[in-house]
Design an enzyme around this catalytic site. Structure first.
Site, PDB file in Angstrom:
ATOM      1  N   ASP A  13       0.833  -1.354   0.002  1.00 24.95           N
ATOM      2  CA  ASP A  13      -0.068   0.078   0.044  1.00 24.95           C
ATOM      3  C   ASP A  13       0.790   1.307  -0.033  1.00 24.95           C
ATOM      4  OD1 ASP A  13      -2.183  -1.817   0.351  1.00 24.95           O
ATOM      5  OD2 ASP A  13      -1.993  -1.887   2.534  1.00 24.95           O
ATOM      6  N   GLY A  41      -3.924  -4.566  -4.466  1.00 27.02           N
ATOM      7  CA  GLY A  41      -4.952  -3.613  -4.951  1.00 27.02           C
ATOM      8  C   GLY A  41      -4.221  -2.364  -5.240  1.00 27.02           C
ATOM      9  N   HIS A  42      -4.091  -2.234  -6.618  1.00 28.08           N
ATOM     10  CA  HIS A  42      -3.309  -1.150  -7.006  1.00 28.08           C
ATOM     11  C   HIS A  42      -4.164   0.020  -7.498  1.00 28.08           C
ATOM     12  CE1 HIS A  42       0.644  -3.584  -7.698  1.00 28.08           C
ATOM     13  NE2 HIS A  42       0.184  -3.639  -6.613  1.00 28.08           N
ATOM     14  N   GLN A 225       2.423  -5.949  -2.992  1.00 26.34           N
ATOM     15  CA  GLN A 225       2.722  -6.036  -1.584  1.00 26.34           C
ATOM     16  C   GLN A 225       4.010  -5.028  -1.264  1.00 26.34           C
ATOM     17  OE1 GLN A 225       2.141  -9.268  -3.209  1.00 26.34           O
ATOM     18  NE2 GLN A 225      -0.064  -8.707  -2.530  1.00 26.34           N
TER      19      GLN A 225
HETATM   20  P1  IMP Z   1      -2.268 -12.797   2.007  1.00 26.47           P
HETATM   21  O1  IMP Z   1      -1.325 -12.271   0.961  1.00 26.47           O
HETATM   22  O2  IMP Z   1      -3.612 -12.616   1.762  1.00 26.47           O
HETATM   23  O3  IMP Z   1      -1.916 -13.989   2.413  1.00 26.47           O
HETATM   24  O4  IMP Z   1      -2.077 -11.875   3.461  1.00 26.47           O
HETATM   25  C1  IMP Z   1      -1.016 -11.983   4.128  1.00 26.47           C
HETATM   26  C2  IMP Z   1      -0.440 -10.604   4.896  1.00 26.47           C
HETATM   27  O5  IMP Z   1      -0.267  -9.756   3.801  1.00 26.47           O
HETATM   28  C3  IMP Z   1      -1.845  -9.793   5.447  1.00 26.47           C
HETATM   29  O6  IMP Z   1      -1.285  -9.140   6.445  1.00 26.47           O
HETATM   30  C4  IMP Z   1      -2.355  -9.086   4.318  1.00 26.47           C
HETATM   31  O7  IMP Z   1      -2.904  -7.652   4.942  1.00 26.47           O
HETATM   32  C5  IMP Z   1      -0.897  -8.508   3.648  1.00 26.47           C
HETATM   33  N1  IMP Z   1      -1.192  -8.222   2.244  1.00 26.47           N
HETATM   34  C6  IMP Z   1      -1.249  -8.924   1.123  1.00 26.47           C
HETATM   35  N2  IMP Z   1      -1.471  -8.297   0.156  1.00 26.47           N
HETATM   36  C7  IMP Z   1      -1.284  -7.007   0.301  1.00 26.47           C
HETATM   37  C8  IMP Z   1      -1.277  -5.525  -0.352  1.00 26.47           C
HETATM   38  O8  IMP Z   1      -1.437  -5.844  -1.412  1.00 26.47           O
HETATM   39  N3  IMP Z   1      -1.311  -4.688   0.663  1.00 26.47           N
HETATM   40  C9  IMP Z   1      -1.016  -4.525   1.890  1.00 26.47           C
HETATM   41  N4  IMP Z   1      -0.955  -5.641   2.629  1.00 26.47           N
HETATM   42  C10 IMP Z   1      -1.091  -7.024   2.005  1.00 26.47           C
END
Ligand code: IMP
Length: 398
Positions: A13, A41-42, A225
Site C-alpha cells: 500500500d 490492490g493497485h 505488496q
Molecule cells: P495474504 O497475502 O492474503 O496471504 O495476506 C498476508 C498478509 O499480507 C496480510 O497481513 C495481508 O494484509 C497482507 N497483504 C497482502 N497483500 C497486500 C497488499 O497488497 N497490501 C497490503 N497488505 C497486503
C-alpha cells in the site's frame, strides 16, 4: 535503459500503482506483474480524478497501447481474472499470461478463510494455500487448463469435496461448511466460459520477456505488496506467501541481474499496515486518526482500515540494501502537512523532524525530510508525489 522495477519498501500500500501508472504513460512498452495475485490492490487516479483499482492485472491495462504480462511467479484466480478482464475491456494485444502460473482453486480460498484469515489477517484470496500447493508440486497450472480443462475441473471438484469432508469430520462450524457450498457453486458456475476467456491470453514461452528485452522494449516490472511482507523476511509468519524483490522478479521473468537497469523503491512518508505483526512505529492516538482520514487509509482489496505509524527508516534501509534500490519515490507527503509534530524512526529510535508545510523543495520541513532519507538510505535519486492524481509526481528533481 530498458528495464525498471518498482518495489514497495514497506508493508504494501505504498502507492506503487500510481508510480507504475506514471511510467506507463511516459516510458513503458511492457508492464509485468511477477508475484502475488488478487491480494494486491493497485489504485490509480487519472488526471480527472477518476479512480481505478487493479488486483490481478498489471496497471498498464489502463492504457490500450501497452503490452501487459502476468509472469509465472503469480497465482491466478481464473474467475476473478476473467471478471477483471471484462471490466477493463482488455484486448488480446494488451495482455499475455504465462502458461506456468499456478491457479487458485476455490478450496484454497476456503482454506485461507478457515485457517489464516483470523490468525494472520490475510486478504482471504487463497494466496497462501495456492502457493503451498505449488511448492508441494500439487498445483494445476494454466497450461493444464489449456490442454484439458475437464480433467482440471474434476481435480478442483475432488479437492473441494475432500476439504468439505475434512471440515465435517473436524466439526467445523456448519455455517462455514454451508457457505462453502454456496461459494463453490458460484465459483464453478461459469467455469467453462471463464477458462475460455483466460486461456485466450495464455502463452507458452519462457523467453517472452528476455526476447522483448533483446528488442530494446522498455520493460516495467510492477511489484505487489512490499518488502516487509516478503515470505523470506523475518516478519514471518505475518507475511504474504511470495517475495516482492528483484530476485523474485528475475526468477519469474527470465531476466538476469544485469538486465535490471533501475530499481525504484516506493515509500510513504509515514507507514501503514493491515493484518497482524510487529509494528514498532505504530501510533496509537492523535496523529494516527489524521493520517488515516486524510490519507484515506483503507485496504484497496479488503476495505479494512490500515494501522498508521511513523516512517520507519530501518525497514526502508534493509529493503534498499536487499534490492539495490537506486531511486526512492516518496508518496503522500501532502498527508504529512496535516501533522503538527512529525516523527520518523531510525536505529530503533523515534526522532522529531520539523513540520512540513508544503510539498515543495523550498519548504524547510520537506527539504529536511528528503535530506534524512537521502543520507540514511544513500540512494542516488529521490522523486516525490504532490497529490494523488496521474501527473502529480516530480521525477528526480533534486
Ligand atoms: P495474504 O497475502 O492474503 O496471504 O495476506 C498476508 C498478509 O499480507 C496480510 O497481513 C495481508 O494484509 C497482507 N497483504 C497482502 N497483500 C497486500 C497488499 O497488497 N497490501 C497490503 N497488505 C497486503
Amino acid at each position: 535503459m530498458p528495464t525498471k522495477i518498482v518495489l514497495g519498501l514497506q508493508h504494501g500500500d505504498e502507492g506503487k500503482g500510481r508510480v507504475v501508472d506514471d511510467l506507463v504513460e511516459t516510458w513503458a512498452d511492457v508492464i509485468v506483474r511477477f508475484q502475488g495475485g488478487g491480494n494486491a490492490g493497485h489504485t490509480v487516479y487519472d488526471r480527472e480524478g477518476n479512480k481505478f483499482v487493479t488486483h490481478n492485472l498489471p496497471v498498464g491495462v489502463l492504457n490500450k497501447h501497452k503490452i501487459n504480462f502476468i509472469a509465472k511467479g503469480c497465482v491466478v484466480n481464473i474467475k476473478d481474472l476473467a471478471e477483471e478482464i471484462d471490466n477493463f475491456n482488455v484486448s488480446k494485444d494488451q495482455l499475455k499470461i504465462s502458461s506456468l502460473c499456478p491457479i487458485i482453486e476455490p478450496t484454497h480460498i476456503l482454506r485461507d478463510k478457515l485457517k489464516y484469515q483470523g490468525r494472520l489477517g490475510t486478504t482471504a484470496r487463497g494466496i497462501g494455500p495456492a502457493y503451498s500447493d505449488f511448492y508441494a508440486r500439487d498445483s494445476i497450472l494454466l497450461r493444464d487448463l489449456v490442454s484439458n480443462s475437464e480433467e482440471c475441473f474434476n481435480k478442483i471438484e475432488k479437492n473441494f469435496y475432500d476439504f468439505q469432508t475434512q471440515c465435517s469430520r473436524n466439526n467445523v462450524d456448519g455455517d462455514f461448511i454451508n457457505n462453502g457450498f454456496v461459494f463453490y457453486n458460484d465459483w464453478t458456475s461459469n467455469f467453462k466460459s471463464n477458462v475460455e476467456k483466460v486461456v485466450k491470453y495464455v502463452i507458452n514461452d519462457e523467453n517472452y520477456i528476455p526476447k522483448l528485452y533483446a528488442e530494446n522494449k522498455n520493460i516495467l516490472l510492477e511489484g505487489a505488496q512490499g518488502s516487509g511482507l516478503s515470505i523470506n523476511s523475518n516478519n514471518y509468519p505475518d507475511v504474504t506467501s511470495s517475495n516482492p524483490s528483484v530476485g523474485s522478479a528475475m526468477n519469474a521473468t527470465g531476466l538476469n541481474h544485469n538486465q535490471i537497469d533501475e530499481v525504484i523503491g516506493v515509500i510513504k512518508s509515514y507507514k501503514t499496515k493491515v493484518g497482524s505483526g510487529n509494528f514498532p512505529s505504530l501510533i496509537t492516538e492523535g496523529p494516527e486518526r489524521i493520517l488515516a482520514e486524510v490519507g484515506q487509509e483503507f485496504g484497496a482489496t479488503t476495505g479494512r482500515p490500515r494501522k498508521c505509524g511513523w516512517l520507519d527508516l530501518d525497514e526502508v534501509i534493509s529493503a534498499v540494501n536487499l534490492n539495490g534500490v537506486d531511486h526512492i519515490c516518496l508518496i503522500k507527503t501532502d498527508v504529512m502537512t496535516h501533522i503538527e509534530e512529525p516523527y520518523y524512526y531510525y536505529q530503533n529510535k523515534k526522532n522529531k523532524t520539523p513540520r512540513i508545510k508544503s510539498v515543495e523543495l523550498n519548504d524547510t520541513g520537506f527539504k529536511n525530510l528528503l535530506a534524512i532519507i537521502r543520507d540514511t538510505t544513500e540512494v542516488k535519486q529521490i522523486s516525490f508525489t504532490t497529490g494523488p492524481k496521474r501527473g502529480e509526481i516530480v521525477w528526480d528533481n533534486l
